[in-house]
Design a protein around this motif. Structure first.
Motif, mmCIF file in Angstrom:
data_model
loop_
_atom_site.group_PDB
_atom_site.id
_atom_site.type_symbol
_atom_site.label_atom_id
_atom_site.label_comp_id
_atom_site.label_asym_id
_atom_site.label_seq_id
_atom_site.Cartn_x
_atom_site.Cartn_y
_atom_site.Cartn_z
ATOM 1 N N ALA A 37 0.909 -1.050 0.068
ATOM 2 C CA ALA A 37 0.139 -0.034 0.105
ATOM 3 C C ALA A 37 1.021 1.290 -0.036
ATOM 4 O O ALA A 37 1.928 1.304 0.628
ATOM 5 N N PHE A 38 0.372 2.281 -0.755
ATOM 6 C CA PHE A 38 1.067 3.813 -0.694
ATOM 7 C C PHE A 38 1.041 4.180 0.821
ATOM 8 O O PHE A 38 2.124 4.627 1.299
ATOM 9 N N LEU A 39 -0.247 4.058 1.476
ATOM 10 C CA LEU A 39 -0.298 4.446 2.677
ATOM 11 C C LEU A 39 -0.825 3.362 3.653
ATOM 12 O O LEU A 39 -1.852 2.970 3.226
ATOM 13 N N ARG A 73 -9.060 1.987 18.549
ATOM 14 C CA ARG A 73 -8.694 0.716 18.722
ATOM 15 C C ARG A 73 -8.215 -0.127 17.376
ATOM 16 O O ARG A 73 -9.393 -0.543 16.793
ATOM 17 N N ASP A 74 -7.109 -0.552 17.341
ATOM 18 C CA ASP A 74 -6.824 -1.474 16.507
ATOM 19 C C ASP A 74 -7.356 -1.125 14.893
ATOM 20 O O ASP A 74 -8.179 -1.898 14.339
ATOM 21 N N ILE A 75 -6.750 -0.061 14.388
ATOM 22 C CA ILE A 75 -7.356 0.490 12.997
ATOM 23 C C ILE A 75 -6.383 0.045 12.093
ATOM 24 O O ILE A 75 -5.145 0.190 12.233
ATOM 25 N N ASP A 76 -6.940 -0.664 10.906
ATOM 26 C CA ASP A 76 -6.127 -1.112 9.848
ATOM 27 C C ASP A 76 -6.734 -0.802 8.578
ATOM 28 O O ASP A 76 -7.627 -0.831 8.270
ATOM 29 N N LEU A 77 -5.834 0.180 7.880
ATOM 30 C CA LEU A 77 -6.362 0.608 6.589
ATOM 31 C C LEU A 77 -5.346 0.755 5.635
ATOM 32 O O LEU A 77 -4.211 1.357 5.877
ATOM 33 N N ARG A 78 -5.311 0.352 4.290
ATOM 34 C CA ARG A 78 -4.554 0.636 3.154
ATOM 35 C C ARG A 78 -5.097 1.430 2.056
ATOM 36 O O ARG A 78 -6.166 1.189 1.701
ATOM 37 N N ILE A 79 -4.206 2.428 1.749
ATOM 38 C CA ILE A 79 -4.775 3.371 0.961
ATOM 39 C C ILE A 79 -3.557 3.367 -0.480
ATOM 40 O O ILE A 79 -2.482 3.374 -0.097
ATOM 41 N N ASP A 80 -4.306 3.128 -1.594
ATOM 42 C CA ASP A 80 -3.421 3.109 -2.727
ATOM 43 C C ASP A 80 -3.118 4.466 -3.317
ATOM 44 O O ASP A 80 -3.675 5.517 -2.799
ATOM 45 N N ARG A 81 -1.978 4.637 -3.960
ATOM 46 C CA ARG A 81 -1.645 5.942 -4.704
ATOM 47 C C ARG A 81 -2.773 6.505 -5.381
ATOM 48 O O ARG A 81 -3.265 5.579 -6.287
ATOM 49 N N GLY A 82 -3.174 7.628 -5.496
ATOM 50 C CA GLY A 82 -3.920 8.270 -6.155
ATOM 51 C C GLY A 82 -5.364 8.172 -5.681
ATOM 52 O O GLY A 82 -6.497 8.515 -6.260
ATOM 53 N N VAL A 117 2.552 4.246 7.843
ATOM 54 C CA VAL A 117 3.733 4.281 7.099
ATOM 55 C C VAL A 117 3.197 4.510 5.626
ATOM 56 O O VAL A 117 2.284 4.100 5.237
ATOM 57 N N LEU A 118 4.042 5.646 5.312
ATOM 58 C CA LEU A 118 3.699 6.377 3.775
ATOM 59 C C LEU A 118 4.990 5.804 3.236
ATOM 60 O O LEU A 118 6.070 6.109 3.331
ATOM 61 N N GLU A 119 4.574 5.100 2.037
ATOM 62 C CA GLU A 119 5.987 4.627 0.989
ATOM 63 C C GLU A 119 7.028 4.087 1.639
ATOM 64 O O GLU A 119 8.054 4.193 1.446
ATOM 65 N N GLY A 120 6.676 3.039 2.658
ATOM 66 C CA GLY A 120 7.730 2.323 3.255
ATOM 67 C C GLY A 120 8.254 3.162 4.430
ATOM 68 O O GLY A 120 9.159 2.371 5.205
ATOM 69 N N LYS A 121 7.950 4.470 4.825
ATOM 70 C CA LYS A 121 8.536 5.073 5.711
ATOM 71 C C LYS A 121 7.497 5.347 7.063
ATOM 72 O O LYS A 121 6.718 5.833 6.650
#
Length: 266
Positions: free
Chosen positions: A5-7, A25-34, A66-70
């Motif tokens: 994921a991008f973010l 509590r325990d938030i999981d979210l993946r966001i793609d670029r754009g 984590v944004l772009e692996g950082k």
């Protein structure tokens, strides 16, 4: 969604010292670029807390972003925030407010002349060229918010974070700015995370809508994909079945959570 994921927000928990229970509590979210993702939920569900963690303005109790692996460990120019309050410096002109952000973030990448041109470009992007030399008290609330958006975009962020950016505006101004944000998103392909209370706004602007359970101990209840082609026309969408379905799904979720305390903690 791509493998990486991008973010990515992972196992995010935020608790405050005097609170008996975590806000999130325990938030999981993946966001793609754009992607354009909106977060919606009742007051107190931690929407702004989530955005503040991604912005680096708040340290999580567990997990993180984590944004772009950082890993996000503090504020940075790769994430620009637009708040409900425009937060413009009153002693500077509109152009100077934008220029200040540009000078602080892009001075090593652009010459003085290039930065001046970039400020002008971003003023034009939000259709505020005519107000370049005006100070905040000389323009309307909607115009101030346009300048706030231009200032954020001028930083060339990887992610645009918006915390109810149109919440204080009248309905007509709000609609105009929503349309403009859609156009900018299409033109720039930017990644956006927006906090909102407005169901129609979330459906109109978003690729996905993240629906939060009631707080405390708020979690992600559901994530709704918005399957509407872009570009979007608000008038054409008003009776479009997919728009109506998405709007109904969000309203049903929010009303169910509000009406049933047991569901609020689910």
């Amino acid at each position: 969604m791509s493998t990486t994921a991008f973010l990515e927000i992972s196992r995010l928990t935020v608790a405050f010292p005097r609170s008996p229970a975590p806000v999130l509590r325990d938030i999981d979210l993946r966001i793609d670029r754009g992607e354009f993702v909106s977060v919606i939920g009742h007051s107190g569900c931690g929407k702004s807390t989530l955005l503040n963690v991604v912005a680096g303005l708040l340290k999580p109790s567990q997990g993180g972003a984590v944004l772009e692996g950082k890993e996000v460990s503090g504020p940075g120019p790769d994430r620009a925030v637009v708040f409900q309050n425009h937060s413009l410096l009153p002693w500077l002109t509109c152009a100077e407010n934008i220029r200040l952000a540009v000078d602080q973030t892009l001075s090593r990448q652009m010459s003085r002349a290039e930065r001046a041109g970039w400020v002008a470009h971003n003023l034009a992007l939000v259709r505020m060229t005519q107000a370049a030399d005006k100070r905040p008290h000389e323009i309307s609330g909607g115009m101030k918010q346009r300048i706030g958006i231009a200032r954020a975009l001028a930083m060339k962020p990887k992610v645009l974070l918006m915390d109810e950016p149109f919440g204080a505006l009248d309905a007509l101004t709000r609609a105009h700015l929503q349309d403009q944000v859609m156009q900018i998103h299409a033109a720039l392909g930017m990644t956006a995370l927006m906090i909102t209370h407005d169901v129609d706004e979330a459906v109109l602007l978003s690729d996905r809508i993240v629906m939060m359970t009631n707080g405390p101990n708020a979690r992600i209840g559901e994530v709704l994909p918005v399957r509407l082609p872009r570009p979007r026309d608000r008038l054409a969408l008003a009776e479009q079945p997919d728009f109506v379905h998405a709007r109904k799904a969000v309203l049903e979720f929010l009303h169910a959570r509000h009406a049933n305390p047991a569901l609020a903690a689910a």
